[in-house]
Enzyme design. Structure first.
Site, short mmCIF file in Angstrom:
data_model
loop_
_atom_site.label_atom_id
_atom_site.label_comp_id
_atom_site.label_asym_id
_atom_site.label_seq_id
_atom_site.Cartn_x
_atom_site.Cartn_y
_atom_site.Cartn_z
N TYR A 157 0.86 -1.18 0.00
CA TYR A 157 0.00 0.00 0.00
C TYR A 157 0.89 1.22 0.00
CZ TYR A 157 -3.47 3.43 1.62
OH TYR A 157 -4.30 4.52 1.74
N ASP A 199 9.35 2.86 -0.26
CA ASP A 199 8.29 3.51 0.49
C ASP A 199 8.50 3.15 1.96
OD1 ASP A 199 6.06 4.31 1.82
OD2 ASP A 199 4.62 3.52 0.35
N LYS A 217 4.38 9.36 8.68
CA LYS A 217 4.14 8.83 10.04
C LYS A 217 5.12 9.39 11.08
CE LYS A 217 1.64 5.00 8.15
NZ LYS A 217 0.30 4.65 8.40
C1 LIG Z 1 3.70 2.14 3.28
C2 LIG Z 1 2.73 3.28 3.20
N1 LIG Z 1 2.86 4.17 2.21
C3 LIG Z 1 2.03 5.22 2.11
C4 LIG Z 1 1.01 5.41 3.01
C5 LIG Z 1 0.12 6.58 2.87
O1 LIG Z 1 0.33 7.49 3.91
P1 LIG Z 1 -0.84 8.49 4.37
O2 LIG Z 1 -1.90 7.67 4.99
O3 LIG Z 1 -0.14 9.42 5.31
O4 LIG Z 1 -1.31 9.17 3.15
C6 LIG Z 1 0.84 4.49 4.05
C7 LIG Z 1 -0.23 4.61 5.08
O5 LIG Z 1 -1.26 5.07 4.98
C8 LIG Z 1 1.72 3.40 4.14
O6 LIG Z 1 1.58 2.48 5.10
N1 LIG Z 2 -2.39 0.70 6.72
C1 LIG Z 2 -2.71 2.09 6.57
C2 LIG Z 2 -1.44 2.85 6.57
O1 LIG Z 2 -0.42 2.44 6.98
C3 LIG Z 2 -3.60 2.48 7.70
C4 LIG Z 2 -3.91 3.95 7.76
C5 LIG Z 2 -5.24 4.26 7.15
O2 LIG Z 2 -5.47 3.94 5.99
O3 LIG Z 2 -6.04 4.89 7.83
#
Ligand SMILES: Cc1ncc(COP(=O)(O)O)c(C=O)c1O
Ligand SMILES: N[C@H](C=O)CCC(=O)O
Length: 433
Positions: A149, A237, A265
């Site tokens: 993701y 990522d 994060k």
């Molecule tokens: C590996 C990874 N990349 C990107 C994202 C996207 O980050 P955000 O939720 O801050 O947009 C997330 C989590 O949501 C993630 O776990």
């Molecule tokens: N797994 C997602 C990001 O790391 C969880 C955060 C979300 O989508 O709210």
């Protein structure tokens, strides 16, 4: 006017009220409990490793804002940096030294990073990294791995983990076919074919959105060689792994230097943030020095950078030793008590990140992760833990984030609770059978 007497509000009331004004009652789908059933608890506050809901119930929290928190909720040093920054104003639309400080800290901690561009989310960071890769290479295709993701931008939603997987959604709804026409999806832990049309390969160096799936030995190194040979950029990522699996993140842990990093994060200390980082010759292609456009009204926000810098400043070698120690204790204990409850389990771990698969064999890719989730045990285990005061993520593809606020006693308590919870989950799962 409040519709509900807030002194006597229940989670059920709060959810009903939320559903009248927020889509599905939440602002991010994984929070909704749709993957595990029931009503989400509404958080009133968090302190250290604990959350308290609006009913006054306390939970030992392994969600930790999906990894945005590493020092526990309300860490006093982070809070004081944040409040001090807020006293000076909340956003200016002009550069501040706080942004520079955070960027310098990322430079210092991650070997290979010369320049940083701060964004307001991880999604923006990965989206920007793709645009930059396309701009630099003048190529169009992107390789991503099934079950990883990278946020919710169109091109990266294909075969996505996290909430998309938990809710069983086709990632294509609302995404124009053109937007994903150049996204090539391949299985995690397998080397993809890369030709001269591929601008970038983006990967979670530890997959943490399909449960926890470690990169197999040599996988990241081979990806590095393949991308180098073909002229494609390698993007790590590290939105989850950055500053969590090691002080220098996954690139330091595995000794593999990507072309670009994406962070999020932890670098916001619990406030909204993201970052793209890399060497001068690539990063300088971003505007204003280059012609790849990227921008943000709140990018480099003073509150987020103050909290993020404070959080990063607190991290040192001892922090990682402690984090890994706790996670080892947790993984060992969970495996033991769940197996004793006669459930096949794989507690997979990389440093302090861990995930629970109810499976006979180690899980190495998304298809195996799905097969394990489809056995349907996780929702029973989740609820059996929750009712005993342990909050795991309400989705089977999320991971556990033991942090620096989790004590040895917290972990012992978790293992004790998991013993009873696993036995209950097994019974309920078999009966539902
Ligand atoms: C590996 C990874 N990349 C990107 C994202 C996207 O980050 P955000 O939720 O801050 O947009 C997330 C989590 O949501 C993630 O776990
Ligand atoms: N797994 C997602 C990001 O790391 C969880 C955060 C979300 O989508 O709210």
């Amino acid at each position: 006017m409040a519709l509900i007497d807030e002194e006597h509000i229940t989670n059920e009331d709060a959810f009903q009220r939320a559903c009248a004004s927020l889509v599905g009652g939440v602002n991010s789908p994984v929070r909704s409990f749709a993957a595990v059933g029931g009503v989400p608890f509404f958080v009133a506050g968090g302190h250290g490793s604990y959350l308290t809901d609006v009913e006054g119930r306390r939970y030992l929290d392994y969600i930790q804002s999906y990894g945005a928190i590493i020092h526990g909720h309300g860490n006093p040093v982070v809070l004081s940096a944040l409040t001090e920054a807020a006293r000076q104003g909340t956003t200016f639309g002009a550069p501040t030294l706080g942004e520079v400080e955070l960027a310098e800290m990322i430079q210092q901690k991650v070997s290979g990073v010369d320049l940083v561009r701060l964004t307001s989310s991880g999604t923006e960071a990965t989206m920007t990294a793709l645009r930059l890769a396309r701009g630099v290479t003048n190529r169009s295709k992107i390789v991503k791995f099934e079950g990883c993701y990278h946020g919710h931008s169109d091109a990266l939603l294909a075969a996505s983990g996290s909430g998309v997987a938990s809710l069983g959604l086709p990632a294509s709804v609302g995404v124009a076919p053109n937007a994903v026409a150049d996204t090539i999806v391949v299985p995690y832990n397998e080397l993809p074919p890369i030709d001269e049309t591929v601008a970038a390969v983006i990967v979670e160096p530890v997959a943490a959105n399909m449960g926890l799936v470690p990169a197999q030995s040599g996988f990241l190194q081979e990806l590095r060689s393949l991308t180098e040979q073909s002229g494609a950029l390698l993007i790590f990522d590290e939105v989850i792994t950055g500053f969590r699996v090691a002080e220098g993140g996954a690139s330091a842990l595995y000794g593999v230097t990507p072309d670009l990093w994406c962070f999020g994060k932890i670098i916001g200390g619990g406030l909204p943030v993201g970052a793209v980082a890399g060497p001068h010759h690539l990063m300088n292609h971003l505007a204003p020095t280059g012609s790849v456009y990227q921008a943000g009204t709140l990018s480099g926000n003073p509150l987020a950078t103050a909290a993020g810098s404070a959080a990063l400043r607190l991290l040192n070698t001892a922090s990682y030793r402690m984090l890994t120690g706790r996670a080892e204790q947790l993984a060992f204990g969970l495996t033991k008590v769940i197996e004793e409850a006669d459930l096949a389990v794989q507690v997979q771990r990389v440093e302090s990140l861990l995930g629970i698969f109810f499976a006979d064999e180690p899980v190495t890719n998304y298809r195996q992760a799905v097969a394990s989730v489809e056995r349907g045990i996780y929702p029973y285990f989740f609820h059996a833990m929750l009712k005993r005061g342990i909050a795991l993520a309400p989705g089977p593809y999320e991971v556990l984030f033991p942090g620096l606020a989790h004590s040895v006693d917290d972990v012992d308590k978790t293992i004790d609770v998991a013993s009873a919870a696993a036995a209950e989950a097994r019974e309920r799962w078999r009966r539902a059978g």
